[in-house]
Design an enzyme around this catalytic site. Structure first.
Site, PDB file in Angstrom:
ATOM      1  N   SER A 239       0.832  -1.197   0.000  1.00 53.51           N
ATOM      2  CA  SER A 239       0.000   0.000   0.000  1.00 53.51           C
ATOM      3  C   SER A 239       0.868   1.250   0.000  1.00 53.51           C
ATOM      4  O   SER A 239       2.031   1.226   0.419  1.00 53.51           O
ATOM      5  CB  SER A 239      -0.915   0.017   1.225  1.00 53.51           C
ATOM      6  OG  SER A 239      -0.262   0.583   2.353  1.00 53.51           O
ATOM      7  N   ASP A 240       0.304   2.349  -0.468  1.00 56.09           N
ATOM      8  CA  ASP A 240       0.980   3.630  -0.332  1.00 56.09           C
ATOM      9  C   ASP A 240       0.842   4.100   1.115  1.00 56.09           C
ATOM     10  O   ASP A 240      -0.027   3.626   1.858  1.00 56.09           O
ATOM     11  CB  ASP A 240       0.394   4.659  -1.304  1.00 56.09           C
ATOM     12  CG  ASP A 240       1.417   5.700  -1.736  1.00 56.09           C
ATOM     13  OD1 ASP A 240       2.376   5.935  -0.983  1.00 56.09           O
ATOM     14  OD2 ASP A 240       1.261   6.284  -2.828  1.00 56.09           O
ATOM     15  N   ALA A 241       1.691   5.040   1.494  1.00 57.71           N
ATOM     16  CA  ALA A 241       1.757   5.449   2.894  1.00 57.71           C
ATOM     17  C   ALA A 241       0.462   6.109   3.340  1.00 57.71           C
ATOM     18  O   ALA A 241       0.029   7.110   2.763  1.00 57.71           O
ATOM     19  CB  ALA A 241       2.929   6.410   3.105  1.00 57.71           C
ATOM     20  N   ALA A 876       5.209   8.245  -0.774  1.00 56.61           N
ATOM     21  CA  ALA A 876       5.578   6.943  -1.313  1.00 56.61           C
ATOM     22  C   ALA A 876       5.358   6.975  -2.798  1.00 56.61           C
ATOM     23  O   ALA A 876       4.665   7.819  -3.313  1.00 56.61           O
ATOM     24  CB  ALA A 876       4.779   5.819  -0.689  1.00 56.61           C
TER      25      ALA A 876
END
Length: 876
Positions: A239-241, A876
């Site tokens: 996942s992205d941050a 990210a």
């Protein structure tokens, strides 16, 4: 049986059996803990902690000093697959070497970014390679091959592609939805990801913050329906941050975090990047989802299994067999040479009336002026420079320090208030470089508080004021330190450069009561001068009114330097942390007004003025292109940027870079930022109907090339295409051959032309080389959606393909346009006349404000009434 002799540590067993054995030995709590980005060690099995995510876009980032290569968009401008592969090899080698001395450095690298550069106002355009899916896919494949390594079993690093899917806006990026119809999805956005995945060098992908057709990318059905069908390899989805929390907190897509976490896990997210190093909230949400029956242990096992496949591939459990385990090459001579080679190949010569190349042996005096003349700018995903070469450094070394002068072109000002002049007290504190110590999350780096704040005094400090456009200013003290604000809200001359997740070095002067208020943009507050020194005023404190005393205007300094030189090099462009970056889209293609005045002042004083744009993105600079004898562009080139530029200007490394995206003539040519329909919106070189300032693929050289002997033979969905390229110039040079296709009798809108093959080659004077390609032409071979199939390759070309000529569908005609030489070396010529006309009368389309955000498809989001919450997500 000891841990060392357990089956999962037996390299003779198939990897799948080893993974299953280890998975079966982990407790449920241990498996749940592995779902967070920072998975803990399992001491009873002798398993170390594991972190997903290490930024490595153009060098190892955030972990301290490392070799810094050109920005990704600069690597895209090289059009050189082999070079990009070698850069990937160097970056992954340094990641291994750095990890050997710092176990915080991760080997699951989050790179490259393959989002297509659809819109030039996108703030993160610097991270992508190109607006074209073929070129982006080819370069991403090359970079991931370099990052992965050549060993059949073990990987040097494990690359994760960013950002899945249709992500080209930063404003409200976690709440806006990209409406993407099937043709655009298949022919444009998915193609950039598919090539690298099918090539086998990709460990996984990272979903983007945005939604697509009303559904968050972290719940994307395309992960299962497309991504995981492209390969038999297990792929890790990180996942992205902060994105898992966004599903509830900003997107309001689900009511509870347990529901959101369960849905993401079932959709295919295997590693949750949330709440930094604190895994407690993620693990609690997983347990809650499990307890509510929203997920099963099998869902957890599926995600952990994918993670374990990556860890086995990285040799974690076979240290004696891992060929990369003892890698120590770091900042080597080879890496330094490669950084310079990449920076040289990234330079694009946009116009040239014969003033270039400059001859260093003539004794001419050169003035190097502008805000980027003596600086190496870094971006958010750069490592810390070990060594650096600015344009001024490079030109002094090549043309002679005694014949090279410098003028920054910043206004020199003092700020006076009722209690005196603003002054930066002297301090014996050592200089410090932001991030030099390395940080898992540089967004959390604190500003310096070991220096005294500014005070009001009788003398006052003369600050260098740089206007970056839109009223955004930086102020720098004579010792080179920028004014910055730390957590205590004090204003100090303390920063080496603007930077950080929230930039604390930018200000705005606002007219007020016969003077100006100084607003600090990072906090939004105004500066006041109190007894303890300058600070950002609290809500109950009155801001200070300043009078700005300009001691010298930047354009006057530039004009003086230009008049005393034989040739002027104006180096302008952007700071990658200001006015266009992650979290911030641009609002205009225009060059900042202060920089526009600089090149005009230089040209008025000296007609032999060359403009070099060093930037993360394109500009609309029609007047400069028409009026100046030469114009060049390059992305921020990393540690060797200055040396590379000097060698290009001197002809030691003739320019052969090509534009990786269209340069439009005016803001009116652009679609709405959230119009993701490249077909209906007539976007990118594929569909744009207007006249660009400079087209995709454009770039000049100092020499000339001819194309001859075109042959083509079709077998099924492949055309075997060949032609000869000859260097007819007097010096060795690179040439970029480009092959384009178009549909002869389209039943639906199809691209005007479409890149299907390219190759960069170096040829000696008089050298002739045969280039052969296998070009796919059928829809299934090229990613064309079935309704739009039927393309035929059209022609090979040099730096700028001509518009397509009519052909017959039953008997396609092949043409070879030959080499397009640079503009005439004397006089304006037709190219320059066209640029002048374009500057006077730019083509216009009804302007659409890119800040007017919307969901162009009108998609409704479950459990949400609006998408206007501000993004709080990290990088990210």
């Amino acid at each position: 049986m000891t841990a060392e002799r357990l089956p999962f540590r037996d390299p003779r067993l198939p990897v799948g059996k080893r993974v299953d054995d280890l998975l079966g030995r982990l407790t449920l709590d241990e498996r749940i803990a592995m779902l967070h980005q920072f998975g803990p060690a399992v001491d009873r099995l002798g398993i170390a902690a594991f972190r997903t995510g290490q930024e490595a876009l153009h060098g190892v980032a955030w972990m301290g000093p490392a070799t810094v290569f050109p920005q990704a968009v600069g690597l895209g401008a090289t059009w050189n697959d082999d070079l990009v592969r070698r850069v990937g090899e160097a970056v992954s080698t340094e990641a291994r070497a750095m990890r050997a001395r710092d176990d915080r450095v991760g080997l699951n690298v989050w790179a490259p970014t393959v989002n297509l550069l659809r819109h030039p106002l996108w703030g993160r355009g610097e991270e992508g390679y190109s607006e074209d899916p073929h070129l982006t896919s080819a370069l991403a494949t090359a970079y991931t091959r370099g990052l992965r390594g050549d060993h059949p079993a073990y990987w040097r690093t494990a690359p994760v592609l960013k950002h899945w899917l249709a992500h080209n806006n930063e404003t409200d990026r976690d709440t806006t939805s990209s409406s993407v119809r099937p043709r655009v999805l298949h022919e444009y956005d998915l193609r950039a990801f598919r090539g690298p995945v099918e090539a086998g060098g990709v460990a996984g992908v990272m979903p983007a913050y945005n939604l697509v057709n009303g559904r968050p990318n972290h719940l994307s059905p395309y992960l299962a329906d497309h991504l995981r069908t492209w390969t038999d390899q297990e792929l890790l989805v990180c996942s992205d941050a902060g994105a898992p929390s966004n599903l509830v907190d900003s997107e309001h897509y689900y009511d509870t975090h347990e529901e959101a976490t369960a849905a993401a896990l079932r959709a295919g997210v295997d590693s949750f990047t949330d709440h930094g190093t604190d895994s407690s909230q993620t693990t609690a949400r997983v347990r809650g989802a499990l307890g509510r029956g929203l997920i099963t242990e099998a869902d957890i096992d599926t995600a952990v299994r994918r993670q374990l496949h990556v860890r086995f591939a990285l040799g974690e459990f076979d240290p004696d067999l891992d060929p990369y385990a003892r890698t120590s090459a770091f900042d080597t001579a080879g890496h330094r040479a490669l950084a310079q080679e990449a920076a040289e190949q990234a330079v694009v010569l946009l116009t040239n009336d014969g003033i270039l190349p400059l001859d260093p042996d003539t004794g001419h005096r050169v003035a190097v002026v502008g805000p980027l003349a003596d600086i190496c700018k870094l971006d958010w995903y750069s490592g810390t420079l070990i060594r650096r070469s600015t344009p001024l450094d490079g030109l002094r070394a090549r043309f002679g320090a005694d014949r090279t002068t410098h003028a920054e072109g910043a206004d020199r000002v003092r700020l006076r208030c009722a209690s005196g002049y603003l002054s930066a007290p002297e301090s014996d504190a050592a200089d410090a470089v932001r991030g030099a110590e390395g940080a898992l999350d540089p967004a959390l780096l604190d500003g310096r508080t070991d220096l005294p704040p500014l005070v009001a005094g009788t003398e006052g400090t003369v600050f260098a004021l740089t206007d970056w456009g839109g009223g955004v200013l930086t102020l720098r003290a004579p010792d080179g330190r920028h004014l910055s604000v730390a957590a205590d809200r004090r204003v100090r001359a303390s920063a080496d450069q603007p930077g950080g997740w929230v930039v604390q070095e930018t200000f705005r002067l606002e007219p007020h009561d016969g003077g100006h208020l100084l607003r600090h943009l990072g906090t939004g507050g105004h500066v006041c001068v109190a007894a303890g020194g300058a600070k950002v005023a609290a809500p109950d404190e009155a801001p200070t009114v300043f009078t700005v005393e300009t001691l010298e205007r930047g354009e006057d300094e530039v004009a003086r330097a230009a008049a005393a030189a034989d040739t002027v090099i104006v180096v302008a462009g952007n700071d990658p942390h200001i006015n266009g970056r992650e979290t911030e889209d641009r609002t205009t293609l225009a060059l900042p007004g202060a920089q526009d005045r600089l090149w005009r002042a230089a040209r008025a004083a000296n007609p032999r003025t060359v403009l070099v744009l060093v930037s993360s993105y394109p500009y609309a600079v029609g007047e400069a292109a028409a009026e100046l004898p030469a114009l060049l562009w390059t992305a921020h080139g990393g540690q060797a940027a200055g040396t590379a530029l000097a060698r290009v200007l001197a002809g030691d490394a003739p320019p052969a870079g090509r534009l990786p995206q269209t340069w439009y003539a005016a803001d009116g040519d652009l679609p709405d930022l959230l119009d993701y329909d490249v077909i209906g919106g007539r976007q990118t070189y594929l569909y744009f109907d207007g006249a660009p300032l400079f087209p995709f693929g454009h770039g000049l050289t100092y020499g000339a090339f001819t194309y001859e002997d075109l042959t083509a033979e079709r077998t099924g969905d492949t055309v075997r295409l060949g032609f000869s390229v000859t260097n007819t110039g007097r010096a060795a040079s690179d040439e970029v051959a480009q092959v384009y296709a178009r549909t002869t009798t389209p039943g639906v809108p199809r691209p005007h032309r479409e890149l299907v093959a390219h190759r960069r080659v170096r040829l000696a004077p008089g050298e002739r080389r045969r280039l052969d390609f296998e070009v796919p032409v059928g829809g299934s071979a090229t990613g064309t959606w079935p309704a739009a199939a039927g393309r035929s390759p059209r022609a090979p070309g040099p730096s700028r393909p001509p518009p397509p000529a009519p052909t017959s569908a039953s008997a396609p005609r092949w043409t070879c346009p030959g080499s397009r030489p640079p503009p005439p070396r004397t006089g304006a010529g037709p190219v320059r006349r066209r640029l002048r006309r374009a500057a006077r009368h730019p083509p216009r389309r009804p302007h659409q404000d890119p800040r007017r955000l919307r969901d162009p498809g009108g998609a409704r989001h479950p459990r949400r009434s609006c998408c206007t919450a501000p993004a709080t997500s990290g990088p990210a």
